[in-house]
Design an enzyme around this catalytic site. Structure first.
Site, short mmCIF file in Angstrom:
data_model
loop_
_atom_site.label_atom_id
_atom_site.label_comp_id
_atom_site.label_asym_id
_atom_site.label_seq_id
_atom_site.Cartn_x
_atom_site.Cartn_y
_atom_site.Cartn_z
N GLU A 108 -8.12 -3.70 2.05
CA GLU A 108 -9.37 -3.40 1.35
C GLU A 108 -10.23 -2.45 2.17
O GLU A 108 -10.99 -1.65 1.61
CB GLU A 108 -10.13 -4.69 1.05
CG GLU A 108 -11.23 -4.51 0.00
CD GLU A 108 -11.77 -5.84 -0.51
OE1 GLU A 108 -11.78 -6.02 -1.74
OE2 GLU A 108 -12.18 -6.67 0.32
N HIS A 139 14.12 -16.35 7.13
CA HIS A 139 15.07 -16.70 6.07
C HIS A 139 14.66 -16.13 4.72
O HIS A 139 15.14 -16.59 3.68
CB HIS A 139 15.23 -18.21 6.01
CG HIS A 139 15.83 -18.79 7.25
ND1 HIS A 139 17.18 -18.73 7.52
CD2 HIS A 139 15.27 -19.41 8.32
CE1 HIS A 139 17.43 -19.29 8.68
NE2 HIS A 139 16.29 -19.71 9.20
N LYS A 264 -12.41 -3.93 -12.55
CA LYS A 264 -13.43 -4.84 -13.07
C LYS A 264 -14.09 -4.26 -14.31
O LYS A 264 -14.35 -4.97 -15.30
CB LYS A 264 -14.50 -5.11 -12.01
CG LYS A 264 -14.05 -6.01 -10.87
CD LYS A 264 -15.21 -6.26 -9.92
CE LYS A 264 -14.82 -7.19 -8.79
NZ LYS A 264 -15.96 -7.41 -7.85
#
Length: 317
Positions: A108, A139, A264
């Site tokens: 960000e 793994h 947004k």
């Protein structure tokens, strides 16, 4: 708002409006809930650890300045060598949320395409951060790190275990077993394994290409004496300052996040459409692109059981 709620402003915790959420852990926003959970004596040690790195960052010469050196390494890996990602690999389950947090702090802050002056950057900046506690990662995605794309790695180990287990007859205790992997992985990345070495081990000819490791893959290791509040404060501050150093070198603003706004804004339009369709039965407007319009229409058709004007409804638990 505090006064309207009936609280004396003198009893309110101050918070500057220019502090982004990702940098707010050491502010009242982070300190208050942490104090309620762990007690302020613990949080005070956390703050002292962070402060010690603040002091180190502001006073240590560049050649010995940990956040500066780490920041420059990231700039080198991203902008010069062209490695777009970084893996954060703590060998402690207690640090399982570190990578997601640094992911936000880093991506960000430095996920920008223009300089602080608004000019397009002539180079790549920012990095894709991800990670898991060590053996979990081994793994799942270490295969790619060792034999696929080159991804610089941050290995984080702890000298003293929080939960030591000693079993009679075992070669080493549980923490030594874990740390054996911590020390081995950077060497595997750095030196790899050549076809000549594999031939000496009598590996089948057809398997040699599959078992060859190129090596020369960058990583760094951080070894903490113990995992307490003080060291966690130090670790967090190191990464925060490291991200800032990268931003300074790239000439970008690491303290805004305008990239969050567009999504947004578009979500607000979708929200209005969903309300209009559910309450008034209006079709999806032409203002949406064909793909989004099609998806919205399918979504509304499949959720006709959603009440248009419901009373408060909560899921049955």
């Amino acid at each position: 708002l505090v006064e309207k709620f009936g609280i004396d402003p003198n009893n309110a915790f101050a918070f500057w409006d220019w502090v982004g959420g990702r940098y707010s852990v050491c502010s009242a926003v982070g300190v208050l809930p942490l104090s309620l959970q762990y007690g302020f004596s613990v949080v005070e040690k956390f703050l002292q650890g962070a402060h010690s790195i603040d002091q180190h960052f502001s006073s240590a010469p560049f050649e010995k300045n940990i956040p500066v050196l780490l920041g420059l390494l990231s700039v080198w890996n991203v902008s010069f060598l062209g490695y777009p990602a970084r893996a954060i690999l703590p060998y402690s389950q207690a640090l399982e949320k570190l990578a997601p947090h640094i992911q936000q702090v880093s991506m960000e802050s430095n996920g920008k395409g223009v300089s602080i002056d608004g000019l397009p950057l002539p180079f790549e900046s920012g990095e894709i951060d991800f990670g898991e506690p060590g053996t979990n990662g081994q793994h799942s995605f270490y295969q790619l790190i060792h034999q696929g794309r080159v991804i610089p790695c941050d290995f984080i180990g702890v000298v003293k275990s929080q939960q030591p287990v000693y079993l009679k007859g075992e070669v080493v205790n549980n923490h030594d077993e874990l740390m054996s992997n911590f020390f081995a992985q950077p060497d595997a990345l750095a030196y790899g394994k050549t076809p000549a070495q594999l031939k000496k081990e009598n590996v089948s000819e057809h398997l040699i290409p599959h078992k060859t490791f190129t090596g020369n893959r960058p990583s760094l290791s951080i070894l903490l004496p113990t995992l307490d509040a003080y060291r966690i404060g130090q670790l967090l501050a190191i990464y925060e300052h490291r991200v800032a150093v990268q931003g300074f070198v790239w000439g970008i603003n690491s303290f805004d996040q305008w990239g969050v706004e567009l999504g947004k804004s578009l979500a607000t339009q979708v929200r209005k459409q969903l309300h209009a369709s559910r309450v008034k039965g209006e079709p999806v407007e032409e203002g949406f692109n064909f793909s989004t319009k099609t998806l919205l229409t399918r979504y509304l058709q499949a959720t006709t059981d959603v009440p248009a004007d419901p009373s408060t409804l909560l899921p049955n638990i």
